[in-house]
Design a protein around this motif. Structure first.
Motif, mmCIF file in Angstrom:
data_model
loop_
_atom_site.group_PDB
_atom_site.id
_atom_site.type_symbol
_atom_site.label_atom_id
_atom_site.label_comp_id
_atom_site.label_asym_id
_atom_site.label_seq_id
_atom_site.Cartn_x
_atom_site.Cartn_y
_atom_site.Cartn_z
ATOM 1 N N UNK A 7 0.831 -1.200 0.000
ATOM 2 C CA UNK A 7 0.000 0.000 0.000
ATOM 3 C C UNK A 7 0.865 1.250 0.000
ATOM 4 N N UNK A 8 0.711 2.091 -1.017
ATOM 5 C CA UNK A 8 1.448 3.350 -1.131
ATOM 6 C C UNK A 8 0.446 4.449 -1.455
ATOM 7 N N UNK A 9 0.923 5.674 -1.350
ATOM 8 C CA UNK A 9 0.082 6.799 -1.734
ATOM 9 C C UNK A 9 -0.184 6.732 -3.232
ATOM 10 N N UNK A 10 -1.347 7.180 -3.629
ATOM 11 C CA UNK A 10 -1.696 7.174 -5.046
ATOM 12 C C UNK A 10 -0.908 8.258 -5.778
ATOM 13 N N UNK A 11 -0.500 7.927 -6.997
ATOM 14 C CA UNK A 11 0.214 8.849 -7.869
ATOM 15 C C UNK A 11 -0.698 9.147 -9.050
ATOM 16 N N UNK A 12 -0.798 10.405 -9.409
ATOM 17 C CA UNK A 12 -1.632 10.812 -10.532
ATOM 18 C C UNK A 12 -0.832 10.750 -11.828
ATOM 19 N N UNK A 13 -1.438 10.132 -12.850
ATOM 20 C CA UNK A 13 -0.814 10.020 -14.163
ATOM 21 C C UNK A 13 -1.758 10.634 -15.183
ATOM 22 N N UNK A 14 -1.253 11.585 -15.972
ATOM 23 C CA UNK A 14 -2.041 12.166 -17.067
ATOM 24 C C UNK A 14 -1.343 11.835 -18.373
ATOM 25 N N UNK A 15 -2.129 11.345 -19.326
ATOM 26 C CA UNK A 15 -1.585 10.930 -20.614
ATOM 27 C C UNK A 15 -2.273 11.729 -21.711
ATOM 28 N N UNK A 16 -1.488 12.476 -22.487
ATOM 29 C CA UNK A 16 -2.015 13.214 -23.635
ATOM 30 C C UNK A 16 -2.200 12.265 -24.805
ATOM 31 N N UNK A 17 -3.270 12.489 -25.577
ATOM 32 C CA UNK A 17 -3.614 11.610 -26.692
ATOM 33 C C UNK A 17 -3.518 12.386 -28.009
ATOM 34 N N UNK A 18 -2.890 11.755 -29.024
ATOM 35 C CA UNK A 18 -2.715 12.356 -30.344
ATOM 36 C C UNK A 18 -4.070 12.757 -30.935
ATOM 37 N N UNK A 19 -4.116 13.930 -31.581
ATOM 38 C CA UNK A 19 -5.310 14.432 -32.273
ATOM 39 C C UNK A 19 -6.533 14.561 -31.362
#
Length: 85
Positions: A7-19
């Motif tokens: 159990x760890x702290x949550x990490x936010x991931x944002x992924x940009x999408x082409x077009x």
């Protein structure tokens, strides 16, 4: 790509999408540095997909559709960017 074993702290991931003006936003149970390192390794190894797992959910993203990956935790934020052709 990575599944949390402890159990760890949550990490936010944002992924940009082409077009697309939209981005995917996920929360994963990994250390931000470890996750960043795994994304960089997948990109440099020529992998064709990025996979993010958290709980019962798995998100699979074709790398040729990714414009950027941003990983942030509560301490600091970082961006891993690359250009597609």
């Amino acid at each position: 790509m990575a599944e949390a074993k402890d159990k760890k702290a949550k990490v936010k991931v944002r992924v940009g999408v082409v077009h697309s003006g939209k981005e995917l936003e996920l929360e994963v149970d990994l250390d931000a540095k470890k996750l960043s390192d795994e994304v960089i390794k997948k990109l440099s190894d020529g992998e064709r997909v990025l996979t993010f797992e958290t709980g019962d959910s798995r998100t699979i993203i074709p790398i040729d559709k990714v414009t950027y990956v941003e990983v942030s935790d509560s301490k600091k934020a970082g961006t891993i960017g690359f250009g597609g052709s």
